[in-house]
Design a protein around this motif. Structure first.
Motif, PDB file in Angstrom:
ATOM      1  N   PHE A   1      -5.999   5.660  -9.992  1.00 39.20           N
ATOM      2  CA  PHE A   1      -6.562   5.642  -8.639  1.00 39.20           C
ATOM      3  C   PHE A   1      -5.463   5.423  -7.603  1.00 39.20           C
ATOM      4  O   PHE A   1      -5.397   6.125  -6.603  1.00 39.20           O
ATOM      5  N   LYS A   2      -4.604   4.415  -7.845  1.00 38.48           N
ATOM      6  CA  LYS A   2      -3.564   4.081  -6.875  1.00 38.48           C
ATOM      7  C   LYS A   2      -2.504   5.161  -6.753  1.00 38.48           C
ATOM      8  O   LYS A   2      -2.025   5.439  -5.665  1.00 38.48           O
ATOM      9  N   GLU A   3      -2.107   5.747  -7.873  1.00 39.03           N
ATOM     10  CA  GLU A   3      -0.973   6.675  -7.857  1.00 39.03           C
ATOM     11  C   GLU A   3      -1.358   8.125  -7.604  1.00 39.03           C
ATOM     12  O   GLU A   3      -0.543   8.900  -7.127  1.00 39.03           O
TER      13      GLU A   3
ATOM     14  N   ILE B   1      -6.434  11.995  -1.749  1.00 39.09           N
ATOM     15  CA  ILE B   1      -7.551  12.018  -0.798  1.00 39.09           C
ATOM     16  C   ILE B   1      -7.040  11.773   0.624  1.00 39.09           C
ATOM     17  O   ILE B   1      -7.473  12.435   1.565  1.00 39.09           O
ATOM     18  N   THR B   2      -6.087  10.855   0.775  1.00 38.51           N
ATOM     19  CA  THR B   2      -5.494  10.605   2.090  1.00 38.51           C
ATOM     20  C   THR B   2      -4.808  11.864   2.611  1.00 38.51           C
ATOM     21  O   THR B   2      -4.982  12.242   3.776  1.00 38.51           O
TER      22      THR B   2
ATOM     23  N   PHE C   1       0.836  -1.193   0.000  1.00 36.60           N
ATOM     24  CA  PHE C   1       0.000   0.000   0.000  1.00 36.60           C
ATOM     25  C   PHE C   1       0.878   1.252   0.000  1.00 36.60           C
ATOM     26  O   PHE C   1       0.623   2.198  -0.723  1.00 36.60           O
ATOM     27  N   TYR C   2       1.937   1.242   0.790  1.00 36.03           N
ATOM     28  CA  TYR C   2       2.827   2.395   0.864  1.00 36.03           C
ATOM     29  C   TYR C   2       3.538   2.612  -0.461  1.00 36.03           C
ATOM     30  O   TYR C   2       3.735   3.743  -0.885  1.00 36.03           O
ATOM     31  N   CYS C   3       3.928   1.519  -1.151  1.00 37.61           N
ATOM     32  CA  CYS C   3       4.615   1.650  -2.439  1.00 37.61           C
ATOM     33  C   CYS C   3       3.704   2.293  -3.476  1.00 37.61           C
ATOM     34  O   CYS C   3       4.165   3.046  -4.323  1.00 37.61           O
ATOM     35  N   ASP C   4       2.410   1.961  -3.430  1.00 39.11           N
ATOM     36  CA  ASP C   4       1.481   2.541  -4.393  1.00 39.11           C
ATOM     37  C   ASP C   4       1.244   4.017  -4.122  1.00 39.11           C
ATOM     38  O   ASP C   4       0.912   4.770  -5.029  1.00 39.11           O
TER      39      ASP C   4
END
Length: 195
Positions: A42-44, A50-51, A4-7
């Motif tokens: 979405f991932k990148e 949004i986070t 998750f952190y890598c994305d």
């Protein structure tokens, strides 16, 4: 957790923001040449932004606002939810609207590619939301910087459709920009009415 952190590569987002400010024409050419899938975008881009916006909103409201650590639920329902709702609804509706405009002008279009264009045109809006989250008192002034996203949209459409004439590009871009500005105020009015 590591995956998750890598994305969530914030360096990529910071580089895009920096390049869109310092050299927008070069950066839009580079962005238009990419072929990322909707899930990659979405991932990148969207999930990390949004986070970051939620965290900025929380930090800004704890420091300058009226919500404190003990009122996280109030903060999420009254501050964060409307902003994320506006951003999400705007991005999806703008994608559909731009897709219809391109179809009206008989330009080649795919919904995934239109979503890609809207996401990258939306980066200044998301950066402004992040900054105004940290500094809530400056929100009205920072909101004016959202106009820059329409300039990025203009450049992205110019790069994406290089084979169309200047006259047609002007019609497509102006139709898209005016329609999106009207849609934005309609979304804001509806969400304010609902909340």
């Amino acid at each position: 957790m590591q995956r998750f952190y890598c994305d969530m590569n914030y360096q990529l987002i910071l580089n895009i923001i920096k390049n869109l400010i310092s050299q927008p024409k070069v950066e839009t050419v580079r962005l238009a040449s990419e072929n990322k899938s909707v899930s990659q975008v979405f991932k990148e881009i969207i999930i990390p932004f949004i986070t970051a916006i939620i965290l900025a909103q929380f930090i800004g409201n704890v420091i300058f606002g009226r919500y404190y650590f003990s009122q996280i639920l109030n903060f999420l329902t009254k501050v964060t939810a409307p902003i994320i709702l506006i951003l999400t609804a705007s991005a999806l509706l703008y994608t559909i609207l731009l897709n219809e405009i391109l179809q009206y002008f008989s330009l080649p279009n795919k919904l995934a590619r239109t979503f890609y264009i809207i996401t990258y045109a939306f980066i200044p809006v998301m950066a402004v939301e992040f900054a105004s989250g940290l500094l809530p008192k400056l929100r009205p002034m920072l909101t004016l910087l959202n106009i820059y996203s329409y300039y990025i949209l203009w450049l992205l459409l110019k790069v994406e459709y290089t084979d169309i004439s200047k006259q047609t590009h002007r019609k497509v871009a102006l139709t898209a920009i005016i329609s999106m500005a009207l849609l934005h105020w309609a979304i804001v009015a509806c969400i304010n009415f609902l909340l």
